[in-house]
Design an enzyme around this catalytic site. Structure first.
Site, PDB file in Angstrom:
ATOM      1  N   SER A 137       0.845  -1.196   0.000  1.00 30.66           N
ATOM      2  CA  SER A 137       0.000   0.000   0.000  1.00 30.66           C
ATOM      3  C   SER A 137       0.877   1.241   0.000  1.00 30.66           C
ATOM      4  CB  SER A 137      -0.897   0.006   1.248  1.00 30.66           C
ATOM      5  OG  SER A 137      -1.536   1.257   1.398  1.00 30.66           O
ATOM      6  N   TYR A 150      -2.197  -0.361  10.060  1.00 31.16           N
ATOM      7  CA  TYR A 150      -2.197  -0.919   8.706  1.00 31.16           C
ATOM      8  C   TYR A 150      -0.938  -0.491   7.947  1.00 31.16           C
ATOM      9  CZ  TYR A 150      -3.620  -1.392   3.788  1.00 31.16           C
ATOM     10  OH  TYR A 150      -3.660  -1.696   2.447  1.00 31.16           O
ATOM     11  N   LYS A 154       2.142  -2.904   6.431  1.00 33.01           N
ATOM     12  CA  LYS A 154       2.536  -2.904   5.021  1.00 33.01           C
ATOM     13  C   LYS A 154       3.992  -2.482   4.848  1.00 33.01           C
ATOM     14  CE  LYS A 154      -1.259  -4.252   2.923  1.00 33.01           C
ATOM     15  NZ  LYS A 154      -1.296  -5.569   2.253  1.00 33.01           N
TER      16      LYS A 154
END
Length: 261
Positions: A137, A150, A154
């Site tokens: 991401s 998150y 990533k």
């Protein structure tokens, strides 16, 4: 252009919708045998393996099924990620997620991919090599107060991809990373999804969030969210022997989200 994928065996995780479904369909259209791992059935020409990748034993079962059905694995696409099952994003603020939230986020976005790679590498080596594509991401390189857990997971996945490409490159295994920006998937559009959550904060409709507010908020130079097929096309190219000298690389397909050099 012939991508030389006909007859190759590809494992795709999170393949039932969004990016994963687009990847599974694209690889199948290019002639690959696709093993699709997801909790729900897959609307694509693929062998479906029903698994929950929060289960530490699931990745080994997926790779074993690919070996059983097709004799090995040539391509692994670690696409599963995003909100863990039962979680709604976005979450705003570093103090919002607790320990259990962080653990679930890393379990789904990092450890599931680590386990898939661990299971696939020996099988790929037996076949003389293979291609691994990790879906990361733009948040991995764009820290902020939204979805910090998150983004951290990533960022760790990016590190793993580089490390594995270095260690196993001489044995014919290539590892590359794709870092999407906001992609127009069910994650955005579903009831209670990101568009509705952001809409509640911004006082805008779900449709307006997707069409205007989100692209403006994220400063997307294209003025729109990314389409899943645009990610799938890059996956197919990276999986192809035509990318034989491409490894340890990261590709941003993000509508201009990342601004840094």
């Amino acid at each position: 252009m012939d991508l030389e994928l006909s007859g190759r065996v590809a494992v795709v995780t999170g393949a039932s919708k969004g990016i994963g479904l687009a990847v599974a369909r694209t690889l199948a259209d290019e002639g690959a045998y696709v093993v699709a791992a997801s909790r729900t059935p897959v609307d694509a020409k693929a062998t479906h393996v029903a698994v929950d990748l929060m289960d530490p034993q699931a990745p080994a079962r997926v790779i074993a099924r690919a070996v059983e059905e097709y004799g090995g694995v040539d391509i692994l696409v670690n696409n599963a990620g995003g909100p863990p099952p039962g979680v709604t994003l976005p979450r705003v603020g570093f103090m919002t997620p607790g320990d259990a939230d962080w653990q679930a986020m890393f379990e789904f976005n990092l450890f599931s991919a680590v386990r898939m790679i661990r299971a696939a590498v020996p099988v790929m080596i037996e076949r003389g090599g293979g291609s691994i594509v990790n879906i990361s991401s733009g948040s991995a390189r764009q820290p902020g107060a939204m979805n910090v857990d998150y983004g951290a997971a990533k960022a760790a996945l990016n590190h793993v991809g580089k490390a594995v490409s270095e260690e196993f490159g001489a044995q014919g295994i290539r590892v590359n990373t794709i870092s999407p920006g906001p992609v127009l998937t069910h994650w955005w559009t579903k009831e209670g999804g990101a568009a509705e959550v952001i809409g509640g904060m911004a006082g805008a409709s779900k449709e307006d969030i997707v069409a205007r507010v989100a692209p403006d908020m994220m400063k997307l130079v294209t003025g729109r969210l990314v389409h899943p097929q645009e990610i799938a096309d890059m996956v197919a190219l990276l999986a192809s022997p035509r990318s034989a000298s491409t490894t340890g690389a990261e590709f941003a397909i993000d509508g201009g989200f990342l601004k840094e050099l």
